[in-house]
Design an enzyme around this catalytic site. Structure first.
Site, PDB file in Angstrom:
ATOM      1  N   HIS A 163       1.349  -1.174   0.322  1.00 30.69           N
ATOM      2  CA  HIS A 163       0.363   0.077   0.106  1.00 30.69           C
ATOM      3  C   HIS A 163       0.857   1.283   0.416  1.00 30.69           C
ATOM      4  O   HIS A 163       2.205   1.320   0.230  1.00 30.69           O
ATOM      5  CB  HIS A 163      -0.731  -0.260   1.134  1.00 30.69           C
ATOM      6  CG  HIS A 163      -0.105  -0.075   2.918  1.00 30.69           C
ATOM      7  ND1 HIS A 163       0.279   0.990   2.570  1.00 30.69           N
ATOM      8  CD2 HIS A 163       0.158  -1.347   3.151  1.00 30.69           C
ATOM      9  CE1 HIS A 163       0.878   1.311   3.994  1.00 30.69           C
ATOM     10  NE2 HIS A 163       0.654  -0.675   4.505  1.00 30.69           N
ATOM     11  N   CYS A 179       3.179  -4.910   6.604  1.00 33.46           N
ATOM     12  CA  CYS A 179       2.971  -4.386   5.463  1.00 33.46           C
ATOM     13  C   CYS A 179       3.566  -3.959   4.838  1.00 33.46           C
ATOM     14  O   CYS A 179       4.618  -3.641   5.624  1.00 33.46           O
ATOM     15  CB  CYS A 179       1.326  -3.427   4.805  1.00 33.46           C
ATOM     16  SG  CYS A 179       0.356  -4.262   5.953  1.00 33.46           S
TER      17      CYS A 179
END
Length: 203
Positions: A163, A179
């Site tokens: 992301h 992440c």
């Protein structure tokens, strides 16, 4: 003294840029490079980030990690803090600096794939995240305060994403809860290139 330092730095950056493909150059504007790999950086979450070596941020061959390209391939190199993308045409290649997990405990390695994509992602911290940091909200809508940035790509592993981020200080550092984060302009480009089903390898 400052002029000499600037010249030496310019030569190093110029030499590296000359060796890279045009697609890679678009992913490495000088301003973003300087933010991703600053000479002096503050402590993140009370942990001193490891020193980075610019030579570790280098191009790779997809054949070293994937049998076929299929719908495309993404390699998230946690050690060098870089994301590599190869398109299904065998010609498209991108290389981006990234943020990586804060600790080995939060790091997951292995093979997965992109199963969903979202522009303007919302964020719901996991129970483990809120246990580690009780000040986290239960939910955040899309927007400038959202830690997922402008675009997100979801993997087969729950709660693991590639992301963007509005906090550019995180790129190039051990700063995530698991992440892989990119600058917003970079995730926007990668998002546009990536198909559902693109294979992903974290190593």
């Amino acid at each position: 003294m400052s002029r000499t330092r600037f010249s030496r730095r310019s030569v190093l950056l110029g030499t590296g840029a000359a060796l890279m493909a045009p697609g890679i150059l678009r992913a490495q504007t000088p301003e973003l490079w300087n933010e991703a790999f600053p000479s002096n950086e503050p402590v993140i979450r009370d942990t001193t980030p490891a020193r980075r070596n610019m030579s570790s941020f280098k191009t790779r061959d997809w054949q070293d990690h994937f049998d076929t390209l299929g719908a495309g391939a993404i390699l998230c190199d946690i050690t060098s803090r870089a994301v590599h993308y190869w398109g299904p045409d065998g010609q498209t290649y991108r290389l981006y600096p990234s943020s990586v997990p804060m600790t080995d405990e939060l790091t997951r390695r292995g093979r997965t794939q992109v199963v969903r994509k979202k522009v303007g992602p919302t964020w719901t911290p996991t129970a483990n995240m809120r246990d580690r940091d009780p000040t986290l909200p239960a939910f955040l809508p899309a927007g400038p305060g959202n830690p997922l940035g402008t675009h997100a790509m979801y993997l087969t592993w729950p709660a693991y994403l590639i992301h963007g981020t509005h906090d550019t200080r995180k790129i190039g550092r051990q700063s995530s809860s698991g992440c892989i984060g990119l600058y917003n302009p970079h995730i926007e480009e990668l998002y546009g290139l990536t198909q559902i089903g693109t294979q992903v390898l974290l190593l």
